[in-house]
Scaffold this active site. Structure first.
Site, PDB file in Angstrom:
ATOM      1  N   GLU A 169       0.796  -1.236   0.000  1.00  0.00           N
ATOM      2  CA  GLU A 169       0.000   0.000   0.000  1.00  0.00           C
ATOM      3  C   GLU A 169       0.825   1.282   0.000  1.00  0.00           C
ATOM      4  OE1 GLU A 169      -2.847  -0.373   3.191  1.00  0.00           O
ATOM      5  OE2 GLU A 169      -3.529  -2.328   2.477  1.00  0.00           O
ATOM      6  N   ASN A 211       2.013  -5.081  -3.199  1.00  0.00           N
ATOM      7  CA  ASN A 211       0.607  -5.392  -2.911  1.00  0.00           C
ATOM      8  C   ASN A 211      -0.170  -4.112  -2.614  1.00  0.00           C
ATOM      9  OD1 ASN A 211      -1.412  -7.470  -2.268  1.00  0.00           O
ATOM     10  ND2 ASN A 211      -1.235  -6.790  -0.138  1.00  0.00           N
ATOM     11  N   GLU A 274      -6.266 -10.518  -1.236  1.00  0.00           N
ATOM     12  CA  GLU A 274      -7.059 -10.289  -0.018  1.00  0.00           C
ATOM     13  C   GLU A 274      -8.545 -10.240  -0.353  1.00  0.00           C
ATOM     14  OE1 GLU A 274      -5.602  -6.924   2.274  1.00  0.00           O
ATOM     15  OE2 GLU A 274      -3.523  -7.429   1.847  1.00  0.00           O
ATOM     16  N   ASP A 276     -12.304 -10.180  -0.685  1.00  0.00           N
ATOM     17  CA  ASP A 276     -13.583 -10.285   0.017  1.00  0.00           C
ATOM     18  C   ASP A 276     -14.568  -9.368  -0.687  1.00  0.00           C
ATOM     19  OD1 ASP A 276     -12.549  -7.883   1.094  1.00  0.00           O
ATOM     20  OD2 ASP A 276     -12.378  -8.668   3.121  1.00  0.00           O
TER      21      ASP A 276
HETATM   22  O1  G2I Z   1      -7.583  -3.582   6.342  1.00  0.00           O
HETATM   23  C1  G2I Z   1      -7.741  -4.754   5.624  1.00  0.00           C
HETATM   24  C2  G2I Z   1      -6.448  -5.220   5.020  1.00  0.00           C
HETATM   25  C3  G2I Z   1      -5.959  -4.217   3.981  1.00  0.00           C
HETATM   26  N1  G2I Z   1      -4.731  -4.660   3.351  1.00  0.00           N
HETATM   27  C4  G2I Z   1      -3.641  -4.977   4.279  1.00  0.00           C
HETATM   28  C5  G2I Z   1      -4.103  -5.934   5.356  1.00  0.00           C
HETATM   29  O2  G2I Z   1      -3.048  -6.172   6.285  1.00  0.00           O
HETATM   30  C6  G2I Z   1      -5.341  -5.429   6.068  1.00  0.00           C
HETATM   31  O3  G2I Z   1      -5.687  -6.390   7.057  1.00  0.00           O
HETATM   32  C7  G2I Z   1      -6.242  -5.875   8.226  1.00  0.00           C
HETATM   33  C8  G2I Z   1      -6.641  -7.016   9.128  1.00  0.00           C
HETATM   34  O4  G2I Z   1      -7.657  -7.750   8.500  1.00  0.00           O
HETATM   35  C9  G2I Z   1      -7.167  -6.473  10.463  1.00  0.00           C
HETATM   36  O5  G2I Z   1      -7.371  -7.558  11.385  1.00  0.00           O
HETATM   37  O6  G2I Z   1      -5.278  -5.084   8.856  1.00  0.00           O
HETATM   38  C10 G2I Z   1      -5.787  -4.452  10.029  1.00  0.00           C
HETATM   39  C11 G2I Z   1      -4.703  -3.539  10.546  1.00  0.00           C
HETATM   40  O7  G2I Z   1      -3.498  -4.236  10.718  1.00  0.00           O
HETATM   41  C12 G2I Z   1      -6.187  -5.509  11.056  1.00  0.00           C
HETATM   42  O8  G2I Z   1      -6.816  -4.876  12.152  1.00  0.00           O
HETATM   43  C13 G2I Z   1      -6.129  -4.858  13.328  1.00  0.00           C
HETATM   44  C14 G2I Z   1      -6.897  -3.945  14.265  1.00  0.00           C
HETATM   45  O9  G2I Z   1      -6.955  -2.640  13.686  1.00  0.00           O
HETATM   46  C15 G2I Z   1      -6.187  -3.852  15.576  1.00  0.00           C
HETATM   47  O10 G2I Z   1      -6.927  -3.086  16.473  1.00  0.00           O
HETATM   48  C16 G2I Z   1      -5.944  -5.249  16.119  1.00  0.00           C
HETATM   49  O11 G2I Z   1      -5.156  -5.176  17.297  1.00  0.00           O
HETATM   50  O12 G2I Z   1      -5.994  -6.139  13.915  1.00  0.00           O
HETATM   51  C17 G2I Z   1      -5.221  -6.105  15.082  1.00  0.00           C
HETATM   52  C18 G2I Z   1      -4.964  -7.525  15.551  1.00  0.00           C
HETATM   53  O13 G2I Z   1      -6.164  -8.197  15.781  1.00  0.00           O
END
Ligand code: G2I
Length: 457
Positions: A169, A211, A274, A276
C-alpha cells in the site's frame, strides 16, 4: 474500523458448471485431445479445484484461530495456502527494535507444513501497523531500521514463504497516481527498491510482490503502480509479482481482467491477495468473475480470500465464502464451479511448505573468525555440512578463563562461560550437503582460540 461497502448493482452471472460423468469426460479427452485442453472430474474443495490449473487457493488466518476445531476443519479441508492476517506485520514481529518475536508466525508456518499448504508472507514494510519505535524514527535511522527488518524477517523465514508482500500500500488513493506520503516515503523515493533488493538477498527463493488495494481496474492508482513495476523491470530491480487485494463492494470494474493482464504483460506474476466481497445480490457473481479473471490470465498464479468465515472478517458485511456457522455460501459454490470449469496450460502450483528433514547422521565442521579488542570480542562462526545434508547442529566452543558470552545470534547457547554448546535455532538447522550457515556471539574477556567441534544432529 470496519468497512461498509456500498455501490451500484452489477448484472449477475450464472456459474457454468461442468456436468459430465468421469467416463464421458475421459471419452471427450481422447476425442478432442488435439483441439481442446484436458477435461477433468470436478474437484470438491477450493484448493484441489485451483490446483487443477496449477494455482493455489488460500485464506488469511491468525494462529489463535487454529485451536477452533470447526474453523480449522474448514481451513485445512478447503485451502492449500495461508497468509498471516496480522502476525507477520512489523508491529507483531519486531515489537522492540532488533528484538524479534516470531512465535505466532512460526505457528502458522508449522501449520502449513503439517497440512501441505504453501505460505504467503504479509508484509515486510507498510506505512500502517508499524511498531511505536519505528513510527518515531525518520531519515537514515528509519531507512536502516526498515532494511534491517526486511533482512531479518526474510532471513528467518527463508525457504518457507512462497511469495512475500515486500511492500504494501505505498501508493496514494485518488487521481494522482503518486506515492502515498509516509515516514518510509520520506526516507527517499528509492525505499521500495531498496526493500526488494534486501528481500532478494535474504530469501532468493521467494517471489517478491508489491501489494495494494483500489487497483481493481485500470485507474490512476493502478497505473502509477504499473509504471513503477515497468521501471523496476527495466532497471533490474528484483520484483516478481503484484498483489491485487480486491476488497470489493457491490460492483466490479469491467476491466478487472484487462488490468491483471497488463501487469502480467510486464513480465510479473499477478495474484489476488485479499479477496472479500460485500454481501448482497451480487456477491456470488462478483466472486465468480474475479475467479474467472484470474483463470483467464496465465500469469495469475493464485487467489487468497481475506479470512475463512464471516465471523472472522475485518468487515461487518459478511464478505467471505462461509457463514458464521461454517456453512458454504452461494459465493463458495460459484467460486468452486468456476475453478472446476477451467483447465489447460497454466502456472505451477507452489510447492507446499513440507520439505522433509534430511536423515540424521551427517557430519559438519565449524570455524571461528574473531574480532577482538581489549576486554571484548565478537565471534562469527561458520557451520559447514559435510557431503550429506544435516538437519541440525551443535558447535562446542571452549572459552578461556575469565571470558563470558554476553549475546548470541542465530544460535542458542547452553551457558556463558567455560565450554559452551551453540545449537541451531528453528530456521537454520537444515544445511544442504556442502552448504554452510553462520551464527555469532559477543563476549567479554578474551575470545576462544582453537578449532571448535561440530556435531550434526
Ligand atoms: O484492512 C484490511 C487489510 C488491507 N490490506 C492490508 C491488510 O493487512 C489489512 O488487514 C487488516 C486485518 O484484517 C485487520 O485484522 O489489517 C488491520 C490492521 O493491521 C487488522 O486490524 C487490526 C486492528 O486494527 C487492531 O486493532 C488489532 O489489534 O488487527 C489487530 C490484531 O487483531
Amino acid at each position: 474500523m470496519k468497512l461498509r461497502a456500498t455501490g451500484g448493482r452489477i448484472a449477475g452471472l450464472r456459474p457454468r458448471t461442468m456436468l459430465m460423468s468421469g467416463a464421458a469426460a475421459a471419452a471427450l479427452l481422447v476425442s478432442t485431445a488435439l483441439i481442446a485442453p484436458s477435461a477433468h472430474a470436478a474437484a470438491s474443495t477450493l484448493g484441489a479445484a485451483a490446483a487443477q490449473s496449477g494455482r493455489y487457493f488460500g485464506a488469511a488466518t491468525n494462529s489463535f484461530q487454529l485451536s477452533n476445531s470447526a474453523y480449522a476443519t474448514i481451513l485445512n479441508r478447503e485451502f492449500n495456502s495461508i497468509v498471516a492476517e496480522n502476525e507477520m506485520k512489523w508491529y507483531a514481529n519486531e515489537p522492540q527494535q532488533n528484538s524479534f518475536s516470531f512465535s505466532a508466525g512460526d505457528r502458522l508456518v508449522a501449520h502449513a507444513r503439517a497440512n501441505g499448504m504453501s505460505v504467503r508472507g504479509h508484509t515486510l514494510l507498510w506505512h500502517a501497523q508499524q511498531p511505536g519505535w519505528a513510527q518515531n524514527l525518520s531519515g537514515t535511522a528509519l531507512r536502516n531500521a526498515a532494511i534491517n527488518h526486511v533482512t531479518r524477517v526474510a532471513t528467518h523465514y527463508r525457504g518457507q514463504i512462497h511469495s512475500w508482500d515486500v511492500v504494501n500500500e505505498a501508493f496514494a488513493d485518488g487521481g494522482s497516481g503518486a506515492r502515498r506520503d509516509s515516514n518510509l516515503q520520506r526516507t527517499g523515493n528509492d525505499w521500495i527498491e531498496a526493500a526488494f533488493r534486501a528481500a532478494r538477498a535474504a530469501d532468493p527463493g521467494a517471489k517478491l510482490c508489491y501489494n495494494d488495494y483500489n487497483t481493481d481496474g485500470i485507474n490512476a492508482k493502478s497505473t502509477g503502480i504499473y509504471n513503477m513495476v515497468r521501471d523496476f523491470k527495466q532497471r533490474g530491480v528484483p520484483i516478481d509479482c503484484v498483489g491485487f487485494q480486491s476488497h470489493l463492494g457491490t460492483t466490479l470494474a469491467s476491466d478487472y481482467q484487462a488490468n491483471l493482464q497488463r501487469f502480467a504483460d510486464l513480465g510479473v506474476d499477478v495474484q489476488i491477495t485479499e479477496l472479500d466481497v460485500a454481501q448482497g445480490a451480487n456477491q456470488a457473481s462478483i466472486y465468480e468473475r474475479v475467479t474467472r479473471a484470474c483463470l483467464a490470465v496465465t500469469r495469475c498464479t493464485g487467489i487468497t480470500v481475506w479470512g475463512v468465515w464471516d465471523a472472522a472478517s475485518w468487515r461487518d458485511d459478511n464478505p467471505l465464502l462461509f457463514d458464521g456457522n461454517g456453512n458454504k455460501k452461494p459465493a463458495y459454490t460459484s467460486v468452486l464451479n468456476a475453478l472446476n470449469s477451467v483447465s489447460g496450460p497454466n502456472p505451477t502450483n507452489p510447492p507446499p511448505t513440507t520439505t522433509p528433514p534430511p536423515p540424521a547422521g551427517g557430519a559438519c565442521s565449524a570455524s571461528v573468525s574473531l574480532n577482538s579488542w581489549n576486554g571484548g570480542f565478537v565471534a562469527t562462526v561458520r557451520v559447514t555440512a559435510g557431503s550429506a545434508a544435516i538437519r541440525g547442529w551443535t558447535v562446542r566452543i571452549t572459552l578461556p578463563g575469565g571470558a563470558a558470552v554476553t549475546g548470541t545470534w542465530n544460535a542458542q547457547a547452553s551457558g556463558s562461560t567455560g565450554t559452551v554448546n551453540f545449537s541451531n535455532v528453528g530456521y537454520n538447522g537444515q544445511v544442504g550437503a556442502g552448504g554452510s550457515t553462520e551464527f555469532g556471539f559477543q563476549g567479554t574477556g578474551t575470545g576462544p582460540s582453537g578449532t571448535p567441534t561440530c556435531t550434526a544432529t
